[in-house]
Design a protein around this motif. Structure first.
Motif: not given
Ligand code: 6PG
Length: 239
Positions: A9-14
């Motif tokens: 999803g988000s960059r953080e999840e990446l």
């Protein structure tokens, strides 16, 4: 080659997913061979991953950190990939100094520094000319132009097959970079890609047919595992 493509999803999840995969590969490498060799990527995407790695309780004495490419600047220069990784990661963990293997950029001659790093790799992996060592993990990103490491579109570096390290060229600026054969010998290559700006490059990289010299990341076809970890913005290119 085993290929995994995950759109998070988000960059953080990446970053969270990237950390989990990297940790699993580090653990496996140490369990199987008593050490882990990892080549760090430059650029901005991996920085939060490096910050997260700095919080991990790992056997750092069994982990050796190299770089897949480096800008041809001094280690203290703001553009240095080494500087960034030391600042947010390596200076914050108890890793022996000898386990950190930066690409040299001090000879005033990029080709000479490439030869020096090749020699360091040969000595570390105890290999001779013509042999290609297998890194446990090579981290990579892609540019908007589909370059990876410092293998830029249309440059001579893309065609080097007889060396492990060569001189890259970004708009006339020299770089030090792993070559395609060295990257493709890896047990595990992990691409981390984030942002909508990467969509056109990803579309060409994943296209059934496109020119490898124009889209260099297409050349990365490792003997081991190939992981593409994308955030939703970048991953929209694959829908
Ligand atoms: C470098 C990197 C380069 C990077 C891509 C993506 O030295 O800049 O090795 O190949 O991975 O340019 O950079 P971003 O992560 O900043 O988008």
């Amino acid at each position: 080659m085993q290929k995994v493509v995950e759109v998070l999803g988000s960059r953080e999840e990446l970053i969270e997913r990237s950390l989990a995969v990297v940790l699993s590969k580090i653990t496996a490498a140490i369990a199987e061979r008593g050490m882990c060799t990892i080549a760090a990527a430059g650029g901005s995407t991996p920085e939060p991953l490096y910050r997260s790695l700095a919080t991990q309780d790992l056997p750092w004495d069994k982990i050796h950190v190299f770089w897949g490419d480096e800008r041809y600047v001094a280690p203290e220069h703001q553009d240095s990939n080494q500087k960034m990784a030391r600042l947010v990661w390596l200076d914050r963990v108890n890793i022996p100094a000898g386990n950190i293997h930066p690409m040299p950029t001090g000879a005033g001659d990029p080709a000479a520094d490439c030869r020096a790093y090749q020699t360091e790799l040969q000595q570390f992996f105890q290999i001779s000319d013509g042999e290609v060592p297998a890194f446990d993990i090579i981290l990579l990103g892609i540019g908007d132009d589909a370059h990876t490491a410092s293998l830029f579109p249309g440059t001579a570096a893309l065609q080097v097959r007889s060396a492990l390290v060569t001189v890259g060229n970004k708009d006339g600026q020299p770089r030090i970079t792993f070559t395609v054969p060295l990257i493709n010998r890896a047990r595990c290559v992990i691409f981390m890609v984030a942002g909508a700006s990467k969509q056109p490059a990803l579309a060409e990289i994943f296209a059934p047919a496109a020119d490898d010299m124009t889209y260099p990341a297409r050349l990365v076809q490792p003997e081991g595992e190939l992981w593409w970890l994308l955030d939703a913005l970048a991953g929209a290119a694959l829908k």
